[in-house]
Design a protein around this motif. Structure first.
Motif, PDB file in Angstrom:
ATOM      1  N   TYR A   1       0.821  -1.206   0.000  1.00  0.00           N
ATOM      2  CA  TYR A   1       0.000   0.000   0.000  1.00  0.00           C
ATOM      3  C   TYR A   1       0.866   1.271   0.000  1.00  0.00           C
ATOM      4  CZ  TYR A   1      -3.581   3.303   1.504  1.00  0.00           C
ATOM      5  OH  TYR A   1      -4.429   4.372   1.610  1.00  0.00           O
TER       6      TYR A   1
ATOM      7  N   ALA B   1       0.077   5.343   0.679  1.00  0.00           N
ATOM      8  CA  ALA B   1      -1.004   6.215   1.148  1.00  0.00           C
ATOM      9  C   ALA B   1      -1.275   7.371   0.196  1.00  0.00           C
ATOM     10  CB  ALA B   1      -0.677   6.767   2.539  1.00  0.00           C
TER      11      ALA B   1
ATOM     12  N   ALA C   1       7.607   7.107   5.370  1.00  0.00           N
ATOM     13  CA  ALA C   1       6.144   7.074   5.409  1.00  0.00           C
ATOM     14  C   ALA C   1       5.522   8.319   4.810  1.00  0.00           C
ATOM     15  CB  ALA C   1       5.665   6.897   6.852  1.00  0.00           C
TER      16      ALA C   1
ATOM     17  N   TRP D   1       6.336   8.021   0.882  1.00  0.00           N
ATOM     18  CA  TRP D   1       5.017   7.383   0.849  1.00  0.00           C
ATOM     19  C   TRP D   1       5.086   5.869   0.636  1.00  0.00           C
ATOM     20  CZ3 TRP D   1       1.385  10.074   2.977  1.00  0.00           C
ATOM     21  CH2 TRP D   1       1.465  11.476   2.914  1.00  0.00           C
TER      22      TRP D   1
ATOM     23  N   THR E   1       4.193   3.236   2.293  1.00  0.00           N
ATOM     24  CA  THR E   1       3.433   2.954   3.507  1.00  0.00           C
ATOM     25  C   THR E   1       3.663   1.537   4.024  1.00  0.00           C
ATOM     26  OG1 THR E   1       1.779   4.437   2.612  1.00  0.00           O
ATOM     27  CG2 THR E   1       1.168   3.168   4.551  1.00  0.00           C
TER      28      THR E   1
ATOM     29  N   SER F   1       7.232   1.199   5.389  1.00  0.00           N
ATOM     30  CA  SER F   1       7.436   1.913   6.653  1.00  0.00           C
ATOM     31  C   SER F   1       6.631   1.274   7.784  1.00  0.00           C
ATOM     32  CB  SER F   1       7.079   3.388   6.504  1.00  0.00           C
ATOM     33  OG  SER F   1       5.767   3.512   6.018  1.00  0.00           O
ATOM     34  N   SER F   2       5.492   0.652   7.446  1.00  0.00           N
ATOM     35  CA  SER F   2       4.727  -0.044   8.487  1.00  0.00           C
ATOM     36  C   SER F   2       5.529  -1.215   9.033  1.00  0.00           C
ATOM     37  CB  SER F   2       3.398  -0.555   7.927  1.00  0.00           C
ATOM     38  OG  SER F   2       2.595   0.538   7.561  1.00  0.00           O
TER      39      SER F   2
END
Lengths: 379, 343, 319
Positions: free
Chosen positions: B88, B90, B306, B310, B312, B315-316
């Motif tokens: 994903y 964001a 993040a 971006w 996501t 970075s998660s």
């Protein structure tokens, strides 16, 4: 072991006397209690002897050596604290060994001496535990062991039993007494409990309001109090104290018909007073006497104490009215509100000057009373 | 207690038998049996309580807090965990979300940038803890001498820790300016080094120390405060006993002061360790992670991945790894701390 | 004995006057050194921009309000001819600015950011303390199933790096329309602060004897009334201490504010930072802005320092 001498020792906090100048000589091997209500200066006195507190005036001699300005560690004394002051992060064994380690003692010596005191106090099973896991009594035993292990010249104990419950206090009291007899160590013991002081000491120093009131054997302070404070403070209840006027061979107290006898030996001493006097007698000095007695009153309350009954008798009326405590047979039936008459043993009457509050003709009490063993006095 | 209140049996019937009641109160000292007795014994007071039952009150009182924490802490955390297994992004909300398994984790753990960030973080955490503990304990020990005015000066010393770290980072950046900055001027005043010859936040060797200095300036007071609480928790009579036991001042410090204050010192280390592991605002404002990425701590790296790149999902995964690391280390540490405390 | 308290002052374990003097000297030295950066910021805020970047740094200087003027306004550069044609300056700032060949174009966004900070900090502190008090009371007085686990859960949210949850919160707020709203920030800061609030307050409420409420309940009050009339008044010290902690956190918070706000809810910390970028670095304006932001905390902290100390040490002892 050592003697302890206090010469005009005094302590001031700001402008307030914590201890007014006092003299005291403690013999080698003697067990002396400093007794008094809280705030009377007894703990301060003990802390001055230990060196934890600096004196304001006077000198302290330990074994005839002036230690007034010596550090506690130079005085060769052991101190047992009210709340034990065990090091919480050390095991029992480490606690007991700490004073020896601080002296740089050899390891095998430390082991040997720790083993000795541990045996003496029967705490071998606790050695690995942390102090916080122990009961109050065991903590106090460990504190005693830590004090004993160094074989100091004198023991100073600050209300060591104050934090224990009643039953444990009696057990520990006997244990400390036993230790003292076995070690024959000079001991100064602070307490506010007169029963404890009576039961344990060779001599008692009664203190109040920063001043020494009386120094004497348990029997002396009980039977021959130096002043009204000691008379009231020692014994439970304290001495019956009645204001009166000398009238020939008797003292008139508490209104009409109530008199206390004056023993022949006191007559010359009392002759010098203006006539006003406070007469005192212990509850056990009175005997119920049917109709005849020299004093009478009305039963106000009856306390059952097991081996005896204590009567509270309301004597006299108006200004002179007071409550007199009388010790009586545990089997005798009494009704509250009923009249009662009693006699007082002349040998057991003491007199005080109402103004100075000091005892009159002290030291002429019958030898029988003074030589009474303290064991019979305690309770 | 409110468990019992729900049972609406008449309370006093159980107590008609006085002996049984007496036994019960004695039994209560044993926790396990007490539980059982409690379960079968309605609280005497409960019957008198009008309105809501205790159980309802308990849930009404705790519910909002737990709900809020679930919504703002736990739900997002689980979402983070979910996102860490996807690709994903964001900034492209309309793209299809693909489940890519542990590929993000593999990428994170093999990314040299991450390891560099970890190293920078470790340098920062270790040195701030060492300096703050030594300085903080030393200060606490001095303040515990109880000199006149110590309360006032303690409050002065506390000021830096109450400030906003972002703003602090910002103005230290000013102090660190070569030529015009006060820091460089003072250093050159005392050492004779030319103030424009070194740049605390522009130099690769000095920047990691620049952030350590500012964090130490800011947070030493906090460590000092906790150490002071530890020192004040040692009662005077313990020192008196040590005096009577003939322990020298040196020995008293090592055998009594330090071991008894140790749980507090360890606690301060724990708090500072967690905080500095998460460090973001101060360093972002001070160096922005530079020069290059020399002071790019993991949180800064994460923010960049993040909200700037971006990435996501990636970075998660990094966030999950960080969280597990902080949580795991903190737990191990707390166990050690409890062992120290238990003594 | 009651004399013990007094006694310790004279006792051997009390530090000697020499060691006290040495300690005082070192502590005061540290305090003074640690105040130098703040003093410097204070001085810089009253310097003219040229003074603020002079070398060597100026300790003696002509004080000026230029930094504060620049902080509160936006300005535009004009020709001297145009400025000469204007009517006489209306205020101090007008005059100061014109000397630099500029005119005031309008107010800066410092004041709105500052107000945002105030609203969000106080709003979230109020919510966190209110929720925390209720939960702490329930944990303290009732037998909550799994109480220890719940308490640990609440505390553990404190260990979480804010960035670890920032992404989903960002996404969530975007969906809910809470991005860049004061409400959103209040809710967020409440959630962050409430864990600390529960822990601190439980300790304080544990210290209030249950007997007070039980007496009130026997006197015919419900538990809620007893809580309101008996427990709350006695917990005010603890509530105050907790509130200060929450307030300082919310006031100073930067990371979430940076990521989740842009304009309408932007607070002061990230905006003071962005002042850097505009038209060269105006250190005196930055110093003035920082000072304006830091001073309220220092004042609050000084006024309520006893509560604050109690909170820190208390929290430390309990956990």
């Amino acid at each position: 072991m050592a003697t302890i001498e206090l010469k005009q020792v005094a302590k001031k906090f700001g402008n307030n006397w914590a201890v007014k100048p006092m003299d005291l000589t403690i013999a080698d091997g003697e067990f002396v209690c400093l007794l008094g209500p809280s705030g009377c200066g007894k703990t301060t006195t003990l802390r001055m002897i230990s060196g934890l507190e600096a004196v304001t005036e006077g000198a302290i001699l330990l074994d005839r050596r002036d230690v007034t300005w010596r550090h506690p560690s130079d005085r060769d004394i052991a101190f047992v604290f009210q709340f034990y002051a065990l090091y919480p992060h050390m095991s029992v064994r480490e606690n007991i060994a700490f004073p020896l380690q601080a002296e740089g003692e050899k390891k095998e010596n430390i082991d040997k001496r720790v083993a000795e005191v541990v045996d003496l106090l029967r705490i071998g099973h606790l050695l690995k535990a942390r102090p916080s896991k122990l009961s109050g009594g065991d903590q106090q035993r460990v504190a005693l062991a830590r004090a004993l292990v160094r074989r100091p010249a004198a023991f100073l104990m600050d209300e060591p039993l104050g934090a224990l419950d009643a039953e444990l206090r009696e057990t520990m009291r006997a244990e400390i007494k036993q230790l003292h007899l076995a070690q024959h160590a000079t001991t100064v013991y602070v307490t506010h409990d007169q029963v404890e002081a009576m039961a344990m000491s060779d001599r008692i120093v009664v203190m109040s309001a920063a001043e020494v009131q009386q120094i004497g054997s348990p029997a002396q302070v009980y039977y021959d109090p130096a002043n009204l404070f000691v008379a009231r403070f020692i014994g439970s209840p304290g001495m019956n104290l009645l204001k009166g006027r000398i009238d020939g061979e008797r003292v008139q107290v508490s209104g009409a018909g109530n008199t206390v006898p004056i023993p022949a030996s006191y007559r010359s001493a009392l002759a010098t007073t203006g006539g006003d006097v406070v007469a005192g007698f212990r509850p056990e000095a009175a005997a119920i006497s049917g109709n005849g007695g020299s004093m009478g009153g009305e039963i106000y309350a009856v306390d059952m104490h097991g081996s005896y009954k204590l009567l509270h008798v309301s004597v006299g009326e108006g200004e002179g009215a007071s409550i007199v405590h009388i010790r009586s047979d545990r089997m005798a039936p009494y009704t509250i509100g009923s009249p009662v008459r009693f006699d007082i043993d002349p040998d057991m009457v003491r007199f005080f000057d109402p103004k100075s509050e000091r005892a009159l003709g002290r030291g002429i009490a019958s030898p029988a009373a003074r030589n009474d063993s303290k064991r019979e006095v305690g309770q | 207690m409110f468990v019992r209140a729900g049972v609406r049996t008449p309370t006093h019937n159980n107590c008609d038998n006085r002996a049984a009641c007496g036994v019960m109160t004695e039994v209560r000292t044993d926790p396990t049996i007490a539980e059982r007795v409690a379960a079968s014994t309605p609280e005497p007071l409960a019957r008198r309580v009008r309105g809501l039952s205790d159980r309802a009150i308990a849930w009404a009182f705790i519910g909002p807090t737990v709900g809020l924490l679930l919504a703002i802490n736990i739900f997002p955390l689980l979402w983070t965990v979910y996102l860490s297994f996807t690709n994903y992004r964001a900034n492209r909300p309309n793209e299809e979300i693909l489940w890519i398994g542990t590929r993000n984790y593999e990428r994170v753990l093999t990314d040299p940038d991450i390891w560099a960030a970890m190293q920078a973080t470790a340098h920062f955490v270790v040195w701030t803890i060492v300096l703050q503990t030594v300085l903080g304990f030393g200060l606490a020990w001095l303040i515990d001498r109880k000199f006149r005015g110590s309360a006032f000066w303690t409050t002065i010393i506390l000021i830096p820790m109450m400030l906003s770290s972002a703003v602090v980072g910002n103005f230290w950046k000013f102090l660190y300016q070569p030529q015009i900055g006060l820091f460089n001027y003072v250093v050159s005043f005392f050492t004779g080094i030319d103030p424009s010859s070194f740049d605390m936040i522009g130099s690769v060797t000095l920047a990691p120390w620049a952030i350590v200095i500012v964090d130490t300036w800011m947070w030493t007071p906090y460590v000092m405060l906790i150490c002071l609480a530890g020192l004040r928790s040692i009662p005077d009579y313990i020192y008196e006993a040590a005096e009577v036991d003939r322990a020298s001042p040196w020995r008293q410090f090592w055998s009594i002061t330090l071991p008894m204050a140790l749980p507090f010192i360890m606690l301060a280390v724990l708090f500072r360790g967690i905080e500095n592991f998460k460090m973001f605002d101060l360093v972002v404002q001070l160096t922005g992670g530079g020069p290059g990425s020399i002071t790019e701590l993991t949180s800064i790296n994460l923010k960049r991945e993040a909200f700037e790149k971006w990435r996501t999902g990636y970075s998660s995964a990094l966030a999950v790894i960080l969280f597990v690391a902080v949580f795991g280390l903190a737990n191990i540490y707390v166990k050690a701390l409890n062992r120290v405390k238990q003594r | 004995m009651s004399a013990t308290g007094l006694a310790t002052a004279h006792s051997v374990v009390a530090p000697s006057s020499r060691s006290r003097k040495i300690a005082a000297t070192l502590v005061i030295l540290y305090a003074v050194i640690s105040m130098v950066p703040l003093a410097w910021i204070f001085m810089t805020s009253f310097k003219t921009p040229p003074d603020s970047i002079s070398y060597p740094p100026k300790i003696v200087f002509q004080p000026s309000l230029e930094g504060y003027c620049n902080l509160f306004t936006t300005r535009s550069r004009q020709t001297p001819e145009y400025i000469a044609s204007l009517p006489p300056p209306a205020g101090v700032c007008d005059e100061v600015v014109r000397q630099r060949n500029m005119v005031i174009a309008g107010p800066s966004n410092y004041v709105p950011r500052f107000l945002n900070s105030l609203i969000i900090a106080f709003g979230s502190t109020f919510c966190a303390v209110a929720l925390g008090t209720l939960a702490a009371y329930a944990f303290s007085r009732f037998k909550v199933p799994l109480a220890d686990d719940l308490m640990f859960f609440i505390l553990s949210t404190r260990f979480m790096p804010p960035i670890a949850v920032a992404i989903p919160i960002y996404l969530m707020y975007r969906e809910l329309g809470l991005s860049d709203t004061k409400l959103g920030m209040i809710v967020l800061y409440t959630a962050v602060n409430v864990s600390l609030a529960v822990w601190l307050l439980k300790g304080f409420i544990d210290e209030i004897p249950r007997e007070y409420e039980e007496a009130a309940m026997i006197d015919g009050y419900t538990r809620l009334q007893a809580f309101w009339k008996v427990v709350l008044p006695q917990a005010t010290t603890g509530i105050a201490a907790t509130a200060i902690f929450c307030l300082i956190f919310a006031w100073n918070e930067y990371a979430f504010a940076l990521m989740l706000t842009s304009d309408t809810a932007r607070t002061a910390p990230p905006s003071i930072a962005t002042m850097l970028g505009r038209g060269g670095i105006e250190w005196s304006a930055i110093a003035a802005g920082s000072l304006g932001f830091l001073i309220p905390v220092v004042i609050v902290a000084f006024a309520l320092r006893n509560y604050l100390l109690r909170g820190v040490t208390f929290g430390a002892i309990r956990q």
